[in-house]
Design a protein around this motif. Sequence first.
Motif, PDB file in Angstrom:
ATOM      1  N   LEU A 163       1.017  -1.213  -0.370  1.00  0.00           N
ATOM      2  CA  LEU A 163      -0.288  -0.164  -0.132  1.00  0.00           C
ATOM      3  C   LEU A 163       0.741   1.531  -0.058  1.00  0.00           C
ATOM      4  O   LEU A 163       1.001   1.739  -0.865  1.00  0.00           O
ATOM      5  N   ALA A 164       1.867   1.456   1.085  1.00  0.00           N
ATOM      6  CA  ALA A 164       2.329   2.776   1.508  1.00  0.00           C
ATOM      7  C   ALA A 164       3.468   3.248   0.028  1.00  0.00           C
ATOM      8  O   ALA A 164       3.437   4.514  -0.438  1.00  0.00           O
ATOM      9  N   VAL A 165       4.332   1.886  -0.460  1.00  0.00           N
ATOM     10  CA  VAL A 165       5.394   1.959  -0.910  1.00  0.00           C
ATOM     11  C   VAL A 165       4.768   2.036  -2.894  1.00  0.00           C
ATOM     12  O   VAL A 165       5.235   3.221  -3.494  1.00  0.00           O
ATOM     13  N   PRO A 166       3.225   1.448  -3.311  1.00  0.00           N
ATOM     14  CA  PRO A 166       2.636   2.205  -4.127  1.00  0.00           C
ATOM     15  C   PRO A 166       2.431   3.365  -4.684  1.00  0.00           C
ATOM     16  O   PRO A 166       2.326   4.465  -5.674  1.00  0.00           O
ATOM     17  N   VAL A 167       1.438   4.233  -3.095  1.00  0.00           N
ATOM     18  CA  VAL A 167       1.042   5.313  -3.306  1.00  0.00           C
ATOM     19  C   VAL A 167       1.883   6.111  -3.548  1.00  0.00           C
ATOM     20  O   VAL A 167       2.188   7.349  -3.886  1.00  0.00           O
ATOM     21  N   LEU A 168       2.950   6.293  -1.997  1.00  0.00           N
ATOM     22  CA  LEU A 168       4.186   7.181  -2.444  1.00  0.00           C
ATOM     23  C   LEU A 168       4.803   7.537  -4.115  1.00  0.00           C
ATOM     24  O   LEU A 168       5.162   8.363  -4.515  1.00  0.00           O
ATOM     25  N   LYS A 169       5.056   6.324  -4.605  1.00  0.00           N
ATOM     26  CA  LYS A 169       5.412   6.651  -6.089  1.00  0.00           C
ATOM     27  C   LYS A 169       4.730   7.004  -7.010  1.00  0.00           C
ATOM     28  O   LYS A 169       5.238   7.875  -8.086  1.00  0.00           O
ATOM     29  N   LEU A 170       2.991   6.566  -7.096  1.00  0.00           N
ATOM     30  CA  LEU A 170       2.311   7.567  -7.223  1.00  0.00           C
ATOM     31  C   LEU A 170       2.227   9.498  -7.436  1.00  0.00           C
ATOM     32  O   LEU A 170       2.342   9.456  -8.022  1.00  0.00           O
ATOM     33  N   PHE A 171       2.406   9.059  -5.866  1.00  0.00           N
ATOM     34  CA  PHE A 171       2.832  10.522  -6.028  1.00  0.00           C
ATOM     35  C   PHE A 171       3.923  11.833  -6.268  1.00  0.00           C
ATOM     36  O   PHE A 171       3.532  12.024  -6.941  1.00  0.00           O
ATOM     37  N   GLY A 172       4.875  10.689  -5.960  1.00  0.00           N
ATOM     38  CA  GLY A 172       6.189  11.713  -6.901  1.00  0.00           C
ATOM     39  C   GLY A 172       5.944  10.923  -8.213  1.00  0.00           C
ATOM     40  O   GLY A 172       6.396  12.329  -8.974  1.00  0.00           O
TER      41      GLY A 172
END
Length: 100
Positions: free
Chosen positions: A14-23
């Motif tokens: 959850l956290a890693v994919p969301v942070l990648k998309l945000f970046g």
Amino acid sequence: MIFGVIALLFLIFLAVPVLKLFGKSFLDNGITTGFYTSVLHSNGFGRALGNSFRVSAAAAVLATTIAFVIAYAIHYTRIARPLARRARRQQCDGHDAGGL
């Protein structure tokens, strides 16, 4: 131990994919806020945001009301007594109450 496993799974899925998309949302031939500007200035954004807040408020009121009714019923009636007796019996026998 189990908390660490759950936290690791949370980070991985959850956290890693969301942070990648945000970046990546700030990148379009360089760093930009153009995507966010276009969304915030679009015609339907204010209405959609208002609808989201209304649905969230209704869900919170409904959940709080249901929780209050259940808590009141458990505290002021005999609904939970069979469960409490079972938990006490298991504690006396030396067993774990199993979360009851």
